[in-house]
Motif scaffolding. Structure first.
Motif, PDB file in Angstrom:
ATOM      1  N   THR A   1     -22.866   9.704   8.194  1.00  0.00           N
ATOM      2  CA  THR A   1     -23.722   9.809   9.373  1.00  0.00           C
ATOM      3  C   THR A   1     -22.901  10.301  10.543  1.00  0.00           C
ATOM      4  N   ALA A   2     -23.729  10.972  11.400  1.00  0.00           N
ATOM      5  CA  ALA A   2     -23.033  11.492  12.667  1.00  0.00           C
ATOM      6  C   ALA A   2     -22.464  10.481  13.675  1.00  0.00           C
ATOM      7  N   PRO A   3     -21.209  10.606  13.773  1.00  0.00           N
ATOM      8  CA  PRO A   3     -20.327   9.627  14.459  1.00  0.00           C
ATOM      9  C   PRO A   3     -20.698   9.380  16.123  1.00  0.00           C
ATOM     10  N   TRP A   4     -21.403  10.405  16.635  1.00  0.00           N
ATOM     11  CA  TRP A   4     -21.761  10.225  17.909  1.00  0.00           C
ATOM     12  C   TRP A   4     -23.249   9.523  18.110  1.00  0.00           C
ATOM     13  N   GLN A   5     -23.827   9.550  17.061  1.00  0.00           N
ATOM     14  CA  GLN A   5     -25.149   8.693  17.025  1.00  0.00           C
ATOM     15  C   GLN A   5     -25.276   7.532  17.106  1.00  0.00           C
ATOM     16  N   GLY A   6     -24.201   6.925  16.682  1.00  0.00           N
ATOM     17  CA  GLY A   6     -24.108   5.311  16.588  1.00  0.00           C
ATOM     18  C   GLY A   6     -24.737   4.708  15.351  1.00  0.00           C
ATOM     19  N   SER A   7     -25.002   5.392  14.463  1.00  0.00           N
ATOM     20  CA  SER A   7     -25.830   4.867  13.156  1.00  0.00           C
ATOM     21  C   SER A   7     -24.979   4.934  12.248  1.00  0.00           C
ATOM     22  N   HIS A   8     -24.556   3.569  11.941  1.00  0.00           N
ATOM     23  CA  HIS A   8     -23.486   3.387  11.122  1.00  0.00           C
ATOM     24  C   HIS A   8     -23.844   3.669   9.625  1.00  0.00           C
ATOM     25  N   ALA A   9     -23.019   4.152   8.821  1.00  0.00           N
ATOM     26  CA  ALA A   9     -23.463   4.444   7.326  1.00  0.00           C
ATOM     27  C   ALA A   9     -24.078   3.139   6.696  1.00  0.00           C
ATOM     28  N   VAL A  10     -23.487   1.960   7.051  1.00  0.00           N
ATOM     29  CA  VAL A  10     -23.903   0.729   6.333  1.00  0.00           C
ATOM     30  C   VAL A  10     -25.661   0.582   6.841  1.00  0.00           C
ATOM     31  N   ASN A  11     -25.695   0.655   7.933  1.00  0.00           N
ATOM     32  CA  ASN A  11     -27.324   0.685   8.424  1.00  0.00           C
ATOM     33  C   ASN A  11     -28.100   1.693   7.638  1.00  0.00           C
ATOM     34  N   VAL A  12     -27.632   2.928   7.515  1.00  0.00           N
ATOM     35  CA  VAL A  12     -28.434   3.816   6.962  1.00  0.00           C
ATOM     36  C   VAL A  12     -28.548   3.486   5.295  1.00  0.00           C
ATOM     37  N   ILE A  13     -27.603   3.234   4.781  1.00  0.00           N
ATOM     38  CA  ILE A  13     -27.545   2.698   3.441  1.00  0.00           C
ATOM     39  C   ILE A  13     -28.544   1.564   3.166  1.00  0.00           C
TER      40      ILE A  13
ATOM     41  N   SER B   1     -26.871   3.090  -5.536  1.00  0.00           N
ATOM     42  CA  SER B   1     -28.461   3.036  -6.146  1.00  0.00           C
ATOM     43  C   SER B   1     -28.749   3.647  -7.451  1.00  0.00           C
ATOM     44  N   ASP B   2     -29.448   3.222  -8.118  1.00  0.00           N
ATOM     45  CA  ASP B   2     -30.022   3.663  -9.416  1.00  0.00           C
ATOM     46  C   ASP B   2     -31.296   4.472  -9.290  1.00  0.00           C
ATOM     47  N   GLU B   3     -32.007   4.683  -8.137  1.00  0.00           N
ATOM     48  CA  GLU B   3     -32.891   5.308  -7.923  1.00  0.00           C
ATOM     49  C   GLU B   3     -32.562   6.710  -7.775  1.00  0.00           C
ATOM     50  N   GLN B   4     -33.432   7.627  -8.157  1.00  0.00           N
ATOM     51  CA  GLN B   4     -33.079   9.113  -8.243  1.00  0.00           C
ATOM     52  C   GLN B   4     -33.141   9.710  -6.654  1.00  0.00           C
ATOM     53  N   ASP B   5     -34.104   9.073  -6.074  1.00  0.00           N
ATOM     54  CA  ASP B   5     -34.447   9.581  -4.728  1.00  0.00           C
ATOM     55  C   ASP B   5     -33.551   9.099  -3.547  1.00  0.00           C
ATOM     56  N   PHE B   6     -32.617   8.366  -4.260  1.00  0.00           N
ATOM     57  CA  PHE B   6     -31.690   7.694  -2.972  1.00  0.00           C
ATOM     58  C   PHE B   6     -31.017   8.604  -2.086  1.00  0.00           C
ATOM     59  N   PRO B   7     -30.435   9.936  -2.550  1.00  0.00           N
ATOM     60  CA  PRO B   7     -29.935  10.816  -1.574  1.00  0.00           C
ATOM     61  C   PRO B   7     -30.986  11.238  -0.590  1.00  0.00           C
ATOM     62  N   VAL B   8     -32.136  11.589  -0.849  1.00  0.00           N
ATOM     63  CA  VAL B   8     -33.320  12.032  -0.218  1.00  0.00           C
ATOM     64  C   VAL B   8     -33.587  10.867   0.758  1.00  0.00           C
ATOM     65  N   ARG B   9     -33.714   9.748   0.434  1.00  0.00           N
ATOM     66  CA  ARG B   9     -33.977   8.440   1.515  1.00  0.00           C
ATOM     67  C   ARG B   9     -32.562   8.169   2.240  1.00  0.00           C
ATOM     68  N   LEU B  10     -31.431   8.516   1.883  1.00  0.00           N
ATOM     69  CA  LEU B  10     -30.460   8.326   2.782  1.00  0.00           C
ATOM     70  C   LEU B  10     -30.446   9.322   3.857  1.00  0.00           C
ATOM     71  N   MET B  11     -30.833  10.692   3.610  1.00  0.00           N
ATOM     72  CA  MET B  11     -30.863  11.686   4.558  1.00  0.00           C
ATOM     73  C   MET B  11     -32.138  11.376   5.612  1.00  0.00           C
ATOM     74  N   LYS B  12     -33.312  10.995   5.189  1.00  0.00           N
ATOM     75  CA  LYS B  12     -34.413  10.748   5.813  1.00  0.00           C
ATOM     76  C   LYS B  12     -34.074   9.292   6.846  1.00  0.00           C
ATOM     77  N   ASN B  13     -33.156   8.487   6.527  1.00  0.00           N
ATOM     78  CA  ASN B  13     -32.727   7.355   7.398  1.00  0.00           C
ATOM     79  C   ASN B  13     -31.417   7.784   8.203  1.00  0.00           C
ATOM     80  N   GLY B  14     -31.232   8.869   8.571  1.00  0.00           N
ATOM     81  CA  GLY B  14     -30.067   9.074   9.305  1.00  0.00           C
ATOM     82  C   GLY B  14     -28.590   9.697   8.877  1.00  0.00           C
ATOM     83  N   ALA B  15     -28.662   9.633   7.403  1.00  0.00           N
ATOM     84  CA  ALA B  15     -27.308  10.395   6.782  1.00  0.00           C
ATOM     85  C   ALA B  15     -27.321  12.085   7.312  1.00  0.00           C
TER      86      ALA B  15
END
Length: 102
Positions: free
Chosen positions: A38-50, A71-85
């Protein structure tokens, strides 16, 4: 036979494209374990995004903005990106990013 400036530009573009394809094949997630950045300057910690993406934390990173997730879900990388990764990479790249045990 000499190569023109345009010829060198075509060669350079093709080499860059080939390098990009090889790099993408290495860093793109291939399984259910990923490195979340995640972006270090945005304060969205990776644990929260996960957590928001429905995954589970495998290992926290050396910094709050890097973690390994599962995650065993195939769209997990996409969901991570949508949530701030800002990047989701193959977990094999995590070696240098993980916390060191003292």
């Amino acid at each position: 036979m000499s190569i023109t400036r345009k010829g060198w530009m075509v060669i350079a573009a093709n080499a860059a494209l080939a390098a990009g394809v090889v790099l993408a094949a290495y860093v793109l997630p291939k399984g259910s374990y990923v490195v979340v950045v995640t972006a270090p300057w945005q304060g969205s910690h990776a644990v929260n995004v996960i957590s928001k993406a429905g995954g589970s934390l495998v290992s926290s990173g050396r910094y709050d903005w890097i973690a390994v997730a599962h995650s065993d879900e195939q769209d997990f990388p996409v969901r991570l990106m949508k949530n701030g990764a800002v990047a989701v990479l193959d977990h094999t790249l995590a070696y240098g990013c993980l916390k060191r045990n003292s």
